[in-house]
Scaffold this motif. Structure first.
Motif: not given
Length: 176
Positions: A1-29
């Protein structure tokens, strides 16, 4: 079964947000100026952080792998309170399942992206890179690319489930 990456990103968007927040956190540190942050967007990439090149190569590595640390820890901690009612007591409510979904969602976006690997690669290939940084950076870059390939066979989801389901269950059984 193939699920498009965009659908996965939408379904798991909190993970994407935290991922980017983590990059930003380390930049700030490290007091690295951040020029632009997109926490989530429908498309590829699902999010990104544009920042100044750090003065030290080890900072580049830590900014790139920051989401691995932050998303892993946060994913497990968010799912932990729900693990006992969901997996042991069988008296879970809707909120417990939401916490498990959030934990899996956040943990499955822990892997650094190929863009993160490229940043590490570009920095460690420079002539002034210390041997210890190369010793860490080259294998790390390879692992990131392997993780990216592994996502084609759901390695990121398997990791998310392991972090948000298996680790809390191990903790519960260890404490019981």
């Amino acid at each position: 079964m193939l699920i498009p990456g965009i659908a996965i990103s939408i379904a798991t968007c909190p993970g994407v947000v935290v991922h980017e927040l983590a990059h930003q956190l380390f930049c700030r540190l490290f007091k690295i100026p951040v020029f632009q942050v997109v926490y989530f967007q429908v498309g590829n990439p699902a999010g990104f952080v544009l920042h100044e090149i750090p003065p030290y190569k080890w900072q580049t590595i830590l900014i790139a792998v920051g989401p691995f640390l932050v998303n892993t820890i946060l994913g497990a901690l968010i799912a932990l309170p729900a693990a006992l009612p969901v997996f042991t007591l069988n008296n879970a409510n809707f909120l417990h399942y939401v916490l498990i979904w959030l934990g899996v969602s956040i943990a499955m976006h822990a892997f650094p992206s190929t863009g993160d690997a490229r940043e590490i690669w570009n920095e460690i290939r420079k002539k002034d890179t210390q041997p210890i940084i190369k010793l860490i950076g080259y294998p790390l870059t390879g692992l990131i690319y392997l993780g990216s390939l592994g996502s084609m066979i759901w390695l990121d989801l398997i990791y998310g489930i392991a972090v948000a389901v298996a680790i809390p269950n191990l903790i519960i059984h260890w404490l019981a």
